[in-house]
Structure formats: C-alpha cells, structure tokens
Design a protein around this motif. Sequence first.
Motif, PDB file in Angstrom:
ATOM      1  N   SER A 254       2.454   1.341   3.851  1.00  0.00           N
ATOM      2  CA  SER A 254       1.315   1.968   4.508  1.00  0.00           C
ATOM      3  C   SER A 254       0.618   0.908   5.357  1.00  0.00           C
ATOM      4  O   SER A 254       1.214  -0.103   5.730  1.00  0.00           O
TER       5      SER A 254
ATOM      6  N   ILE B 232      -6.555   2.680   4.229  1.00  0.00           N
ATOM      7  CA  ILE B 232      -7.351   2.373   3.033  1.00  0.00           C
ATOM      8  C   ILE B 232      -8.786   2.851   3.228  1.00  0.00           C
ATOM      9  O   ILE B 232      -9.423   2.530   4.229  1.00  0.00           O
TER      10      ILE B 232
ATOM     11  N   VAL C  21       2.569   1.431  -3.306  1.00  0.00           N
ATOM     12  CA  VAL C  21       2.296   1.351  -1.873  1.00  0.00           C
ATOM     13  C   VAL C  21       1.869  -0.062  -1.509  1.00  0.00           C
ATOM     14  O   VAL C  21       1.056  -0.677  -2.219  1.00  0.00           O
TER      15      VAL C  21
ATOM     16  N   VAL D  98      -1.842   0.724  -5.128  1.00  0.00           N
ATOM     17  CA  VAL D  98      -1.880   0.396  -3.708  1.00  0.00           C
ATOM     18  C   VAL D  98      -2.287  -1.064  -3.582  1.00  0.00           C
ATOM     19  O   VAL D  98      -3.402  -1.426  -3.971  1.00  0.00           O
TER      20      VAL D  98
ATOM     21  N   ALA E 122      -0.107  -1.698   1.498  1.00  0.00           N
ATOM     22  CA  ALA E 122      -0.908  -1.447   2.696  1.00  0.00           C
ATOM     23  C   ALA E 122      -0.975  -2.743   3.485  1.00  0.00           C
ATOM     24  O   ALA E 122      -1.695  -3.675   3.121  1.00  0.00           O
TER      25      ALA E 122
ATOM     26  N   GLU F 148       0.547   8.018  -5.191  1.00  0.00           N
ATOM     27  CA  GLU F 148      -0.212   8.041  -6.447  1.00  0.00           C
ATOM     28  C   GLU F 148       0.143   9.278  -7.264  1.00  0.00           C
ATOM     29  O   GLU F 148       0.318   9.203  -8.490  1.00  0.00           O
TER      30      GLU F 148
ATOM     31  N   ILE G 266      -0.509   7.267   0.871  1.00  0.00           N
ATOM     32  CA  ILE G 266      -1.075   6.573  -0.290  1.00  0.00           C
ATOM     33  C   ILE G 266      -1.329   7.568  -1.410  1.00  0.00           C
ATOM     34  O   ILE G 266      -0.913   7.367  -2.561  1.00  0.00           O
TER      35      ILE G 266
END
Length: 225
Positions: A127, A132, A171, A217, A173, A156, A152
């Motif tokens: 990602s 975020i 993930v 994440v 980010a 989850e 994201i």
Amino acid sequence: MKNIIITGTSRGIGYELALLFANAGHQVLAISRKTPQALIENPNITCLSVDLSKEDDLAKIENFLSSTWKQVDAIVHNAGALLLKPFSETSTQDFEKIYKVNVFGVASLTRISLPYLKPGSHVVTISSMGGIQGSMKFAGLSAYSSSKGAVITLSELLSEEYKERGISFNVLALGSVQTEMLAEAFPGYQAPLSAKEMADYIYDFTLKGNKFYNGKVLQVSSSTP
C-alpha cells in the motif's frame, strides 16, 4: 524453496523483487502487462502477461496454478495504477480504472489463490502512506490514495477470516521510493530509497514477517512524501 506470486513486475520494486526471489532459488510467478526480457530469461521465473483489471486475463493465473504449481507460499500484491488529477476532474470511470487494479485486482488474485494457500502462507499487500488514516495527503491523488486505504482494510478483514487456516495477511504502507510511478506523481522529487533497497526489505518481510505479524499495517517510510 518457495512458490512466490508477484504482481507489477515490469519495472521498479516488483521487477527487482522478482529477481531477488528467483536468484535465491525460489520459484516466481511474475505477473504484469509487460514482461521484461531479464525476467523471461531467468529459469526460476514464469512470466504471465496479465492485466489485473480484466477477468479474462485473471483466468491465465488460475489455469497456471491448477496445472503447474498446486501450492502458493506467498503473494506480493505490488501492482498499482496511479492517477494524478484534480478531484473535480476525476470521473467515475477514472475511479473505476484505478480501483480495478489497486483493489479489485488484489481481491481477485487472492480469491483465485486461496485453494493453493497453505498454513504458513503469507499474503503481502503493498500500500502507500497516502492510504494511512491521519497521514499527509496530496492534492490530485484522490483515486489512488483512497484505493490504497481500501486494500489496508481488506487485508485486515482477510487476516481475521483466514486465521484459522494459518494464512497471514499483512500490509506494507510505503513512503517514497525512487520509481517511475513516483516520478509521475511528484516530478523532480528525489526519494531517499531506490527500488532495489525497498525490494530487499519486502523480500525479507515476505519470507519472515508472518512469524511476527498478522493483520497488521507497517509504515515503511523515512520521509514525507
């Protein structure tokens, strides 16, 4: 040695990542619309020319898995489409085009691969810091950044749904990495990390990160953007 699916392998991080895994002896299914010669020539890499936004193309992956591999140890959802355009000019069709690759492509490939994912398998979605909540956002990236937020939440949810099967979903980010896509979004900006350096990190995380994380994440960024 593991069977690894990587998307977005025509350039940048995905290209470097495919070579890292292959040169370490792993079997790689490299998925992209264009297939670089260096990947085609590597004996440990199978290249499939696939547009993740097209259902007919996705059938190529399903056929390969059912006839050849039988098992998938890891997926790296690295493919991404970017649009830099003011929101007022961004049409529904623009959003659909971005989401078909960045969200629906991730969902479809994961669903296709589910019968072949075993306990200990690791699904890594790449990602962006733009996805975020609470991070700095940049004008013109409404379709791109919102799509990166969507995957994201998807990851989850999948980590919860498939935890009893022992499949991990995480993930990464990413912040800025010096790739062609970054140059398109931020012309003239020089990122602190190269595609190869980030690929090294993702390589290690794909192989070992699921021992420590599931449904998480991780923000992999040393700069803004």
